[in-house]
Design an enzyme around this catalytic site. Structure first.
Site, PDB file in Angstrom:
ATOM      1  N   GLU A  47       0.817  -1.222   0.000  1.00 35.85           N
ATOM      2  CA  GLU A  47       0.000   0.000   0.000  1.00 35.85           C
ATOM      3  C   GLU A  47       0.853   1.275   0.000  1.00 35.85           C
ATOM      4  O   GLU A  47       0.560   2.244   0.707  1.00 35.85           O
ATOM      5  CB  GLU A  47      -0.986  -0.026   1.174  1.00 35.85           C
ATOM      6  CG  GLU A  47      -1.980  -1.178   1.035  1.00 35.85           C
ATOM      7  CD  GLU A  47      -2.910  -1.365   2.231  1.00 35.85           C
ATOM      8  OE1 GLU A  47      -2.763  -0.619   3.229  1.00 35.85           O
ATOM      9  OE2 GLU A  47      -3.774  -2.257   2.176  1.00 35.85           O
ATOM     10  N   GLU A  78      -5.098  -8.508  -1.320  1.00 42.38           N
ATOM     11  CA  GLU A  78      -5.661  -8.378   0.025  1.00 42.38           C
ATOM     12  C   GLU A  78      -7.047  -7.778  -0.086  1.00 42.38           C
ATOM     13  O   GLU A  78      -7.243  -6.766  -0.753  1.00 42.38           O
ATOM     14  CB  GLU A  78      -4.760  -7.480   0.892  1.00 42.38           C
ATOM     15  CG  GLU A  78      -5.223  -7.314   2.321  1.00 42.38           C
ATOM     16  CD  GLU A  78      -4.309  -6.372   3.115  1.00 42.38           C
ATOM     17  OE1 GLU A  78      -3.070  -6.527   3.012  1.00 42.38           O
ATOM     18  OE2 GLU A  78      -4.828  -5.479   3.805  1.00 42.38           O
TER      19      GLU A  78
END
Length: 531
Positions: A201, A320
């Site tokens: 991220e 994810e």
């Protein structure tokens, strides 16, 4: 007024469906079996193991990450964890998460003996000091992976060596020496890592905590590719390189694949938490809203286009996805209603040629598929296991004009003839009686009038298998799920229950109850595209 409506929705969610007025809608679902429109990996289902300190809990009564949930300290000898993974035979596990970019490996010059456990410090990135992965723990993890048949993706620290400039921007070249030492240790030990993922991220406009430009990311990935090629040059199977493990940003992803070029990044991963914050009081409504569930399809479509047009050497994975972020939603993420989102998104991801879908998490957080503390499997665990066992890699196109509240997906059956279908009924007032037809046969019938009484499919008469999932007592927030009316529970010896179907005449209608999920295997369906 809006609050009153929401209260009504919550009340309805607790009413057993048997006392609600119901309608039955008859309908026809047409499946195109002549060709596959997409194909998943053989091991499409994936669960994650996250990285957290042992004492992360700040709310004892509502602890998102309890002390045994982290990959750094979970008891890998627990039978239920081993059995839950082994039930898939070859389950993908992605190791990573927010703190992977603060994780140092206790190996290599300048690092061995110089890394320590995580400590809370809200003045630092992600509110923690750097933490340590000791090689003894890495050995234990790899023994667990080997013993359970897991296929592993490990997330590497992509921030090491970089420095903070302004805002969330981090710059500087990646210090690769620690990762290289870990990879070399892994090769020397003959540990089978399927793929190395780079960063978590850190990409694009939706970065979390820290952000790296696409050009710098590409430069670092070129170095990782050189390391993997060199260290695995004598290995029979070279691991994939996976990146960037971020929330999708069309412009950023396009720049990354342009600047890395062919055969550097094997897999483009993206993360999805499209249901909203775990503490949002309106969250529960979204799970039964077909319009809301469909909105995320645009993300799948955009990444599919990037792969096709600009990076055909790569593939798309969901690295994810937890539904609700902030660790999931208390008494929602581990309950039956969460399966509406989860199984629908599995079907949708496969439709858009996503090869792997990693669910956050195997253990840890409210969205764990093994329930926090007890490790009892949640409804989502059983849904994932049925998907894995029944829905093969080949994805077929479905024409559904029956209702937007009936979500429908079709795949080639896994390791047998025919097709397997997934039905999700989001309605609490309408049951469906569905007949499944073959698009090719219907087209022929339009040109040649069929004889009276002829059937478009299923002429052989082999019974079909049905697996109907419903919440216990009709309560959507129940953490217990029924399979064909029988509760799925661990045996007294701690074994997983058998997932036994009921059998129906292949030419009869498929009945989908209100607020339910059904997997249906139709062995007589002749799908040429599945051969």
């Amino acid at each position: 007024m809006e609050y009153q409506i929401f209260l009504l929705i919550l009340l309805v969610a607790f009413i057993p469906r048997t006392i609600l007025g119901q309608n039955v809608t008859m309908g026809k679902i047409v499946v195109e079996g002549i060709t596959k429109i997409a194909e998943t990996d053989e091991n499409f289902i994936c669960f994650t193991l996250d990285i957290w300190p042992h004492d992360e809990c700040s709310q004892p009564n509502l602890c998102v990450w309890d002390s045994h949930a982290s990959v750094l300290n979970v008891d890998l000898s627990l039978p239920i964890i081993n059995k839950a993974v082994q039930a898939f035979k070859t389950l993908r596990i992605r190791v990573g998460g927010t703190l992977q970019d603060r994780l140092i490996y206790n190996i290599g010059e300048g690092f061995k003996g110089n890394c320590h456990p995580f400590e809370a410090d809200d003045s630092l990135l992600f509110d923690f000091t750097e933490g340590c992965l000791y090689m003894e723990r890495w050995d234990d993890l790899n023994n667990f992976f080997n013993n359970t048949g897991a296929i592993v993706t490990f997330g590497l620290n992509a921030l090491l060596g970089k420095y903070h400039t302004q805002g969330m921007q981090w710059e500087g070249n990646w210090n690769y020496t620690n990762a290289e030492a870990l990879i070399k240790y892994t090769v020397d030990k003959n540990y089978q890592i399927n793929s190395w993922e780079f960063g978590n991220e850190l990409a694009g406009r939706n970065s979390i905590g820290a952000s790296i430009s696409a050009s710098q990311y590409a430069k670092d990935l070129l170095k990782l590719r050189e390391i993997v090629d060199r260290l695995y040059k004598n290995s029979q199977q070279k691991p994939l390189i996976v990146a960037p493990g971020a929330f999708f940003d069309d412009k950023w992803y396009h720049e990354l694949v342009t600047k890395t070029g062919p055969k550097v990044v094997s897999v483009l991963t993206h993360h999805i938490y499209n249901m909203g914050a775990g503490d949002d009081p309106k969250l529960i409504y979204r799970f039964v809203n077909p319009t809301y569930l469909s909105q995320v399809s645009n993300t799948f479509k955009q990444l599919k286009n990037i792969v096709q047009k600009h990076a055909p050497w790569s593939s798309a994975w969901v690295g994810e996805a937890g539904g609700a972020y902030q660790g999931g939603a208390y008494r929602i993420s581990d309950s039956f209603i969460n399966s509406f989102w989860y199984l629908d998104q599995l079907g949708m991801a496969a439709f858009y040629n996503t090869k792997v879908y990693c669910r956050q998490t195997l253990i840890g957080g409210f969205y764990s598929v093994l329930k926090a503390k007890t490790l009892v499997p949640t409804p989502d665990y059983y849904g994932a296991l049925l998907f894995h066992r029944l829905m093969g890699p080949g994805v077929l196109k479905v024409h559904n004009k029956v209702s937007t509240y009936l979500r429908t997906y079709a795949h080639c059956s896994r390791e047998r003839s025919g097709i397997s279908m997934l039905f999700i009924n989001l309605s609490n007032t309408t049951e469906f009686a569905i007949n499944v037809k073959d698009h090719m046969t219907l087209s022929l019938h339009k040109r040649r009038k069929p004889k009276h009484g002829s059937s478009s499919i299923n002429n052989l008469g082999t019974p079909r298998e049905e697996y109907h999932l419903t919440p216990q007592n009709g309560l959507l927030r129940s953490s217990n799920v029924l399979l064909n009316g029988k509760a799925l529970q661990l045996t007294s010896e701690g074994e997983l229950p058998n997932l036994t179907p009921i059998y129906k005449d292949s030419n009869s209608s498929i009945n989908i109850a209100t607020w339910s999920i059904a997997f249906v295997v139709i062995p007589d369906f002749v799908a040429i595209g599945c051969n």
